[in-house]
Design a protein around this motif. Structure first.
Motif, short mmCIF file in Angstrom:
data_model
loop_
_atom_site.label_atom_id
_atom_site.label_comp_id
_atom_site.label_asym_id
_atom_site.label_seq_id
_atom_site.Cartn_x
_atom_site.Cartn_y
_atom_site.Cartn_z
N LYS A 12 -2.06 8.67 8.59
CA LYS A 12 -2.88 8.22 9.73
C LYS A 12 -4.33 8.01 9.31
O LYS A 12 -5.05 7.23 9.90
CB LYS A 12 -2.83 9.28 10.85
N LYS A 13 -4.77 8.77 8.30
CA LYS A 13 -6.21 8.74 7.98
C LYS A 13 -6.50 8.37 6.52
O LYS A 13 -7.41 8.90 5.93
CB LYS A 13 -6.82 10.12 8.28
N GLY A 14 -5.69 7.52 5.95
CA GLY A 14 -5.96 7.14 4.55
C GLY A 14 -5.05 7.90 3.61
O GLY A 14 -4.86 9.11 3.76
N ASN A 29 0.86 -1.19 0.00
CA ASN A 29 0.00 0.00 0.00
C ASN A 29 0.90 1.23 0.00
O ASN A 29 1.71 1.41 0.92
CB ASN A 29 -0.89 -0.01 1.27
N GLY A 30 0.77 2.04 -1.01
CA GLY A 30 1.59 3.25 -1.04
C GLY A 30 1.30 4.10 -2.26
O GLY A 30 0.73 3.62 -3.25
N THR A 64 2.53 5.99 2.89
CA THR A 64 2.11 4.60 3.13
C THR A 64 1.46 4.54 4.51
O THR A 64 1.23 5.58 5.13
CB THR A 64 3.30 3.62 2.97
N ASP A 65 1.14 3.31 4.98
CA ASP A 65 0.42 3.23 6.25
C ASP A 65 1.30 2.67 7.37
O ASP A 65 2.44 2.26 7.13
CB ASP A 65 -0.88 2.42 6.08
N GLY A 66 0.73 2.61 8.56
CA GLY A 66 1.47 2.29 9.77
C GLY A 66 2.18 0.94 9.76
O GLY A 66 3.16 0.75 10.48
N ARG A 67 1.71 0.02 8.92
CA ARG A 67 2.37 -1.30 8.88
C ARG A 67 3.80 -1.18 8.36
O ARG A 67 4.62 -2.06 8.55
CB ARG A 67 1.60 -2.25 7.95
#
Ligand code: GLY
Ligand code: MN
Length: 370
Positions: free
Chosen positions: A85-87, A48-49, A62-65
């Motif tokens: 943090k929010k999409g 995801n990015g 990208t997201d927290g993972r």
């Protein structure tokens, strides 16, 4: 300098080349959403990015993972990482809103963004951003491989050739298509691949006439053709190779088909070169099969580009006027498919150089009767 830094510097050159292209397209920035394009530009391999490349900075959202992984992978490339943090879409849009300048033309790939995502981006970025369609800018850069990429692809091709050689010792009446596919994928990983580059194809008997057959529990029988179309991903790069074997002693007609396909494959390889139109390579294969009375049995195109993805540009398809270039790596894979009897396909990965071509896949193309 560490290996990682060297890698980073090589990748940094890619973003610079992309910026020059963006200027040529009169864009102010580009939003890269296709994951293989992101991996190519900054090394990030997460699921995801989005990468926003602007004139003076490049940002990976990208997201927290990926809090640890993303900065590690992008180290040395000059790309900064923002953990959304929010999409992603909202944060990318908001980032583009900033500043007090006038309108900004931002390129994006409509074929890689859903209608819903495009709406969200427009809403978040506001009226000052003019979203403009980009077709293949990053894909065109990716189509020309550098020396490091070619080394990796050479290794990926050697790996799959070795797997095929090992499988020839296992193919016999009674073993199932699934068992051969499982052996293939197990051996790929044992040799260092991260996995298959597409769903492995093992198709025996009449099922070999299905160009994209999925392996089944069907047992391979005596006096059957077996098509094995296999590829492995090594350090991100794909190989893709097909060989066709016969279990038992092949009838004269089947031998004739095999040699017709091999003739067509060699004719297409001979037609390859920098500056050649992709469609002319396809025509060389088709012309040869026509001479053998098998033109109608060849139901797909002659090949495709290969790299971070198993199918990329250039496409070697009928009538394609795109010119091939040194640095392209393509498959050459003509085949014939006879309903009720079986199919034959032979596929190699071939690198195009300034002076001639290099065949990367090494497995024998002699007609193996096992
Ligand atoms: N080897 C699978 C394909 O090229 O579609
Ligand atoms: Mn292929």
């Amino acid at each position: 300098m560490t290996e990682r830094n060297l890698e980073g510097n090589r990748i940094r050159g890619r973003i610079e080349r992309l910026r020059i292209r963006i200027l040529g397209l009169r864009g102010d920035a580009i939003l890269v959403t296709h994951l293989p394009n992101i991996a190519y530009l900054c090394g990030f391999t997460g699921s995801n990015g989005m990468l926003l490349v602007e004139p003076h900075r490049a940002t990976l959202f990208t997201d927290g993972r990926y809090t640890i992984q993303a900065p590690e992978e992008a180290a040395g490339t000059g790309v900064r990482v923002r953990i959304a943090k929010k999409g992603l879409l909202g944060e990318v849009g908001t980032a583009l809103r900033g500043g007090d300048r006038g309108k900004r033309r931002v390129l994006f790939p409509p074929s890689k963004v859903s209608v819903g995502q495009a709406q969200q981006l427009r809403a978040a970025s506001g009226p000052r951003v003019l979203w403009s369609s980009d077709k293949n800018t990053v894909e065109e850069l990716r189509a020309v491989k550098d020396a490091g990429e070619l080394d990796t692809m050479r290794e990926a091709a050697r790996l799959i050739s070795e797997v095929f050689d090992e499988l020839t010792g296992l193919i016999q009446p009674g073993i199932t298509e699934n068992e051969i596919a499982a052996e293939a994928e197990y051996r790929m990983r044992r040799k260092g691949a991260s996995g298959p580059s597409f769903e492995s194809i093992v198709a025996a008997g009449p099922r070999s006439a299905l160009p994209h057959a999925r392996p089944t529990q069907r047992q391979i029988g005596k006096n059957e053709l077996v098509v094995l179309d296999l590829g492995a991903i090594l350090r991100g790069y794909c190989s893709d190779m097909t060989r066709t074997v016969f279990v038992g002693k092949a009838p004269r007609k089947v031998r004739g088909w095999y040699h017709a396909v091999l003739d067509a494959q060699l004719a297409a390889i001979a037609a390859l070169g920098a500056g050649v139109a992709a469609g002319d390579v396809d025509a060389a294969a088709r012309r040869t099969l026509r001479r053998h009375g098998l033109a109608k049995a060849f139901t797909h195109s002659t090949g495709h580009g290969l790299g971070l993805e198993v199918h990329e540009i250039p496409r070697l398809a009928r009538g394609d006027t795109a010119k091939l270039a040194a640095g392209n790596v393509v498959t050459i894979e003509p085949g014939v498919y006879i309903e009720g009897s079986g199919g034959i396909r032979i596929e190699d990965d071939v690198a195009i150089g300034e002076r001639g071509v290099e065949i990367l896949t090494r497995a024998t193309k002699e007609f193996l009767e096992l």
